[in-house]
Scaffold this motif. Sequence first.
Motif, PDB file in Angstrom:
ATOM      1  N   UNK A   1       0.850  -1.333  -0.059  1.00  0.00           N
ATOM      2  CA  UNK A   1      -0.009  -0.098  -0.071  1.00  0.00           C
ATOM      3  C   UNK A   1       0.851   1.155   0.114  1.00  0.00           C
ATOM      4  N   UNK A   2       2.060   1.433   0.843  1.00  0.00           N
ATOM      5  CA  UNK A   2       2.818   2.424   0.834  1.00  0.00           C
ATOM      6  C   UNK A   2       3.557   2.566  -0.452  1.00  0.00           C
ATOM      7  N   UNK A   3       3.914   1.289  -1.109  1.00  0.00           N
ATOM      8  CA  UNK A   3       4.743   1.551  -2.366  1.00  0.00           C
ATOM      9  C   UNK A   3       3.986   2.019  -3.495  1.00  0.00           C
ATOM     10  N   UNK A   4       2.644   1.581  -3.611  1.00  0.00           N
ATOM     11  CA  UNK A   4       1.735   1.750  -4.537  1.00  0.00           C
ATOM     12  C   UNK A   4       1.636   3.435  -4.669  1.00  0.00           C
ATOM     13  N   UNK A   5       1.724   4.344  -3.587  1.00  0.00           N
ATOM     14  CA  UNK A   5       1.531   5.485  -3.667  1.00  0.00           C
ATOM     15  C   UNK A   5       2.308   6.292  -4.417  1.00  0.00           C
ATOM     16  N   UNK A   6       3.589   5.648  -4.927  1.00  0.00           N
ATOM     17  CA  UNK A   6       4.572   6.274  -5.696  1.00  0.00           C
ATOM     18  C   UNK A   6       4.340   5.818  -7.171  1.00  0.00           C
ATOM     19  N   UNK A   7       3.329   5.039  -7.417  1.00  0.00           N
ATOM     20  CA  UNK A   7       3.038   4.611  -8.870  1.00  0.00           C
ATOM     21  C   UNK A   7       3.256   5.250 -10.213  1.00  0.00           C
ATOM     22  N   UNK A   8       2.826   6.611  -9.767  1.00  0.00           N
ATOM     23  CA  UNK A   8       2.543   7.710 -10.831  1.00  0.00           C
ATOM     24  C   UNK A   8       3.702   8.261 -11.033  1.00  0.00           C
ATOM     25  N   UNK A   9       4.807   8.310 -10.238  1.00  0.00           N
ATOM     26  CA  UNK A   9       5.932   8.962 -10.469  1.00  0.00           C
ATOM     27  C   UNK A   9       6.786   8.316 -11.456  1.00  0.00           C
ATOM     28  N   UNK A  10       7.070   9.251 -12.594  1.00  0.00           N
ATOM     29  CA  UNK A  10       7.701   8.670 -13.853  1.00  0.00           C
ATOM     30  C   UNK A  10       8.947   8.118 -13.666  1.00  0.00           C
ATOM     31  N   UNK A  11       9.655   8.459 -12.870  1.00  0.00           N
ATOM     32  CA  UNK A  11      11.174   8.131 -12.372  1.00  0.00           C
ATOM     33  C   UNK A  11      11.121   6.811 -11.510  1.00  0.00           C
ATOM     34  N   UNK A  12       9.941   6.240 -11.197  1.00  0.00           N
ATOM     35  CA  UNK A  12       9.940   5.105 -10.147  1.00  0.00           C
ATOM     36  C   UNK A  12       9.385   4.147 -11.102  1.00  0.00           C
ATOM     37  N   UNK A  13      10.242   2.891 -11.000  1.00  0.00           N
ATOM     38  CA  UNK A  13       9.543   1.331 -11.522  1.00  0.00           C
ATOM     39  C   UNK A  13       9.312   0.446 -10.191  1.00  0.00           C
ATOM     40  N   UNK A  14       8.309  -0.030 -10.412  1.00  0.00           N
ATOM     41  CA  UNK A  14       7.610  -0.914  -9.087  1.00  0.00           C
ATOM     42  C   UNK A  14       7.702  -2.212  -9.531  1.00  0.00           C
ATOM     43  N   UNK A  15       8.178  -3.336  -8.791  1.00  0.00           N
ATOM     44  CA  UNK A  15       8.134  -4.552  -9.159  1.00  0.00           C
ATOM     45  C   UNK A  15       7.718  -5.415  -7.954  1.00  0.00           C
TER      46      UNK A  15
END
Length: 213
Positions: A48-62
Amino acid sequence: MYPEVTVYIVNHNYGRFIEDSIKSVLSQTFKDLELIIIDNGSNDNSKEIIKKYSKNRNIKIIFQKNIGLNATNNVALNYSRGKFIMRLDADDYLDENALEIMYNKIKSDDRLGLVFPDYYLVDEKNDLIELVRRHDFTKVKLFDQPAHGACTLIKKEILTLLNGYNELYKCQDGWDIWLRLIKNYKVVNVNLPLFYYRRHGKNLTNKEKKLFK
């Protein structure tokens, strides 16, 4: 354009710490970077915390199952686009000048393959425990004084030539890379405390039997 530096955060059930880790990367004075966040099958509130940053174009989430540290390091190596790469554990965080100082140092000498700083030990509440100083490796050359596995800036080209991380090892990735890298490349300690290493009950460094094995 590709970024100069890739920072990747490895997380497993560190929901109470990971936001400090993420924010410390985003607040760097050095801006030519990308951030990869890799969650290894957490079952706390990490996702839930990580997903808050999903719209940042410089961040890739796996999000993936827990495949172990070195296998995850290789996942990050494969996805990274930077010329230089650094791991940040989810329970640790960076000084705001860390990347700028280490990047300028590694760019100052083409023979350099790896740079690493001193660091602070902190507790779960971010209270300072101790300042940890490393050796000056221009004067002291000891095989048993490797860089910390995390918060160490390494040329990606060299990691690729070394065929990445040895996945037979489940911990102590710093030792493995250190021993292979120093055969052909220079390493330098930046004599400044540039990250905060959190000491708490679940640290792998406290599990001596597993480390020695």
